[in-house]
Every structure is written in structure tokens, then in C-alpha cells.
Design a protein around this motif. Structure first.
Motif: not given
Ligand SMILES: [Zn+2]
Length: 413
Positions: A60-65, A92-96, A98-101, A106-111
Motif C-alpha cells: 500500500q502506498c498511502n500518505i502515512k507511509t 507524495f500526494r501526486d505520487l499516490i 500516479a500509483f492509483k491511476r 488508466t496510466s502507465s507506471y510512475p516514472r
């Protein structure tokens, strides 16, 4: 019942003119945001690899981690303290997101973000510390920066609630994108319905026969190609390189602005003229997997237009219906319903059954309109994705004519 004003979020872009000290500060912040993004992504990947060895399939990638990870990074790399703190949390909000997408397909793996990418940005939350003056914006921790925009936007910025601001650097130019809350006046009802077919040859064909041409951007494209070529021959980060990069940026911006402007005008025209707008669903996944670059660009630009029409429908209390992408809008005769399975790429065709002569795009738009109207009639209370708990009530049903009366009953408090 109807509200006269709706509160909406808008993005406002203004051009920044930072002095050398400010440019350095912005570059530092951009660098820190990129550094944080890459470090967090790397950290996540390494942790996930360890987890995998122990048999876990998901981390899980969440805000706390990520917050914990960020604090650890800060103790290791003290230059991160020079950044406005909300801008790093934004990373990290954007990164979360990106992982959600990525997990939603709906999107490729975060680069990893590269320094050489000509577009960079960081975002600052407004905690009542962003100030707008006539020619100056005051940003927390960064200080004052000159900006230029129209008087209309200046007024809007001063009067609206600012949620956040993204500082962007694109091809050597600096911009601030303000996310603001503002009121828009809802539009009068027109009781008109329209179906819209998007196409390669014609941008949009309306069910009433109106065709909207693609914008001619050949000149801009020619200039972009010219400066891209010239840039590739120059030494990275040399004076001449940076000068060419700025000129290239100007042409890219000019092209994008012209298209954006045309889309704003078209979408505004549509929501003003119609109460119910029916369009086809675009397959986002297909869009990302598309390998033909020009087709990919075409798809992305359709998607942008569609999103614009969608949010404007929401702003102005109009109805937007996306019909299934599997609905055979092109091959069905809109008059008798005959399915012409032999239809190829022909621009014009005659229905073998009822002998109606069709323009391919107008026929498709009419089918999209009919399908949208059918969905609305059939379900009466349908799954209007973006309308929350609103209910559509048809007060008068006049068959296939374009007159319907709508009313909204919100079940939410
Ligand atoms: Zn027919």
C-alpha cells in the motif's frame, strides 16, 4: 430548485518574470521536488521488492507511509528544508495519485523524473500565505515575483479563494497556475439536445448537421519541428541551447494556446446552446496503448475537449451523457435502424433498406443523440456519473423532438 450560481474550481495561468535570485529559488524548489519524487519512488520500489521476497503481492502506498519516508529523507538531505514544506508533501500526494491511476489501468507506471525534461513544476498549498498584488505575487518561503496577466484575471485572482498554486517551468519560461474557487452564473435552459461525433477529418459533427473543422496549426507545427531540429544540434545547457529552447517553448505554447482557446469557445457554445449533450465514451486505456504517435495526440486532444464539455455541463447545470463505445453509431441508419455491416471508410452512403442518403459523420452524430436521449428516457433516473445524487425528471416527453423539460431534485443534504 435551480441555483443561480454554482461554485466551481478553475485553473488560471499567469506568466511569471522572476529575477535571478527568484529564478534560483524556483529552480531549487523544482530540483527538490524532483529529487523527492525520485527518492520516494526508488524507496517504494526497493521496499516492495523486499516485501515480494516475503510473499506479499501488494504494498500500500498511502500518505502515512510516504510522510514517514519524507521525514527520513529530510534528516538525510538537509537542503530539502529550503523547500516550502507543503510543496514536498504535494510530491507524495501526486505520487499516490500516479500509483492509483496505474492500479486503475488508466496510466502507465510512475516514472523517474529527468532533469533534461523541459517541463518541471512544484505545487504550494495556500495556507493564507499566498498574496496577490497588482504586479507582484508573494509566495511563502520564496518571496516576491513579478507576473503579468489580463485585468480580468487579476480581478478574479484577487476576489477568489485560492486553493493552491503550481509553479511551472516550461522550455525556460516560468508560469504560475492558480487553482481558485469562484462562482459561475448558471445558464438559461434551451430545451435542445445534441449528439456529437468526434472525427479525424472533421473535429466535431453535430446531429443538426453542423461541422466544426480542426484548427489549422500547420504553421506552428512547422516552426516546432524547425526548432526541435536546431535544438538537437546544440550542446545541452549552452547559451545557444537555452535560447533555442525558449523559442521552441514559445511555439509549443502558441500552438497549445490556440487549440485550448478554440476548445473553450466550442465547449462554451455547446453548453450555452444545448441542455443535453451526448457524446461517445473514449477509451483511455486504448489511448495510452496507442503506438501511432499522431493518433495518440489526436486521442488526447479529443479527450481534453470532452473533459472540457463535461465540466462545463457541470458548471452550468446542463446534462452530459456518454454513450457506450460499443454502440454502433456509424454503421446504423438513423432513420430505419438498418445495420450496415459492410460499411467501410466511405464519407457518404445510402441505406440499402430505406434508401436514405447519409453523410457518415452526421448519421453517427444523430445516432449518438438518439442513443443518449433513449438512455435518459428509459432510465429516467439514470446513473449520471458526475451529478451526484441529482435526479432527472422528464416533465414532458415529446417523442423524438428536441423539447424536454428538466428539473433537478437533489437528495443530498
Ligand atoms: Zn435506413
Amino acid at each position: 430548485m435551480f441555483s443561480e450560481y454554482n461554485t466551481v474550481n478553475k485553473g488560471i495561468v499567469v506568466k511569471l518574470y522572476p529575477d535571478e535570485i527568484m529564478r534560483n529559488k524556483i529552480n531549487q524548489n523544482i530540483g527538490n521536488a524532483r529529487f523527492t519524487w525520485n527518492k520516494l519512488l526508488q524507496e517504494y520500489q526497493e521496499t516492495f521488492e523486499l516485501f515480494k521476497k516475503q510473499g506479499y503481492t501488494k504494498l500500500q502506498c498511502n500518505i502515512k507511509t510516504f510522510n514517514t519516508m519524507l521525514n527520513m529523507l529530510k534528516t538525510q538531505y538537509s537542503f530539502l528544508y529550503e523547500s516550502e514544506s507543503s510543496s514536498l508533501q504535494q510530491v507524495f500526494r501526486d505520487l499516490i495519485q500516479a500509483f492509483k491511476r496505474f492500479f486503475n489501468n488508466t496510466s502507465s507506471y510512475p516514472r523517474f523524473k529527468s532533469k533534461k525534461n523541459p517541463k518541471h513544476s512544484f505545487r504550494i498549498q495556500n495556507n493564507n500565505n499566498i498574496k496577490i498584488q497588482d504586479n507582484i505575487i508573494v509566495l511563502p518561503k520564496l518571496g516576491q515575483v513579478h507576473y503579468r496577466t489580463s485585468n480580468h484575471y487579476k480581478k478574479l485572482l484577487k476576489e477568489s479563494k485560492i486553493n493552491n498554486v503550481t509553479i511551472k517551468k516550461e522550455h525556460g519560461h516560468f508560469y504560475a497556475v492558480f487553482n481558485i474557487e469562484t462562482n459561475v452564473e448558471t445558464m438559461d435552459y434551451t430545451y435542445n439536445i445534441v449528439g456529437i461525433d468526434l472525427g479525424m477529418r472533421t473535429l466535431a459533427t453535430l446531429s443538426n448537421g453542423l461541422k466544426i473543422a480542426n484548427l489549422d496549426t500547420r504553421h506552428e507545427e512547422k516552426m516546432i519541428k524547425k526548432y526541435q531540429k536546431s535544438l538537437s544540434r546544440k550542446k545541452y545547457n549552452s547559451t545557444r541551447y537555452n535560447k533555442t529552447l525558449k523559442t521552441l517553448g514559445k511555439w509549443i505554447k502558441r500552438k497549445n494556446n490556440r487549440i485550448k482557446d478554440a476548445y473553450h469557445k466550442l465547449s462554451h457554445y455547446l453548453v450555452k446552446k444545448y441542455d443535453l449533450i451526448c457524446m461517445e465514451t473514449l477509451d483511455i486505456r486504448e489511448m495510452f496503448e496507442q503506438t501511432d504517435y499522431s493518433k495518440k495526440l489526436q486521442n488526447i486532444s479529443w479527450y481534453k475537449l470532452l473533459e472540457m464539455i463535461k465540466y462545463k455541463c457541470q458548471w452550468y447545470d446542463k446534462i452530459f451523457i456518454q454513450i457506450s463505445q460499443w454502440h454502433p453509431s456509424s454503421k446504423n441508419c438513423n432513420v430505419c435502424g438498418y445495420y450496415n455491416k459492410n460499411l467501410g471508410d466511405e464519407k457518404k452512403w445510402t441505406c440499402p433498406h430505406c434508401k436514405t442518403q447519409h453523410d457518415r459523420d452526421i448519421n453517427a452524430a444523430k445516432n449518438i443523440k438518439q442513443e443518449g436521449y433513449r438512455l435518459l428516457k428509459e432510465k429516467n433516473k439514470m446513473n449520471l456519473r458526475d451529478w451526484g445524487d441529482s435526479t432527472v425528471i422528464l416533465l414532458r416527453d415529446w417523442g423524438d423532438s428536441t423539447v424536454i423539460l428538466l428539473s433537478w431534485e437533489s437528495t443530498s443534504p
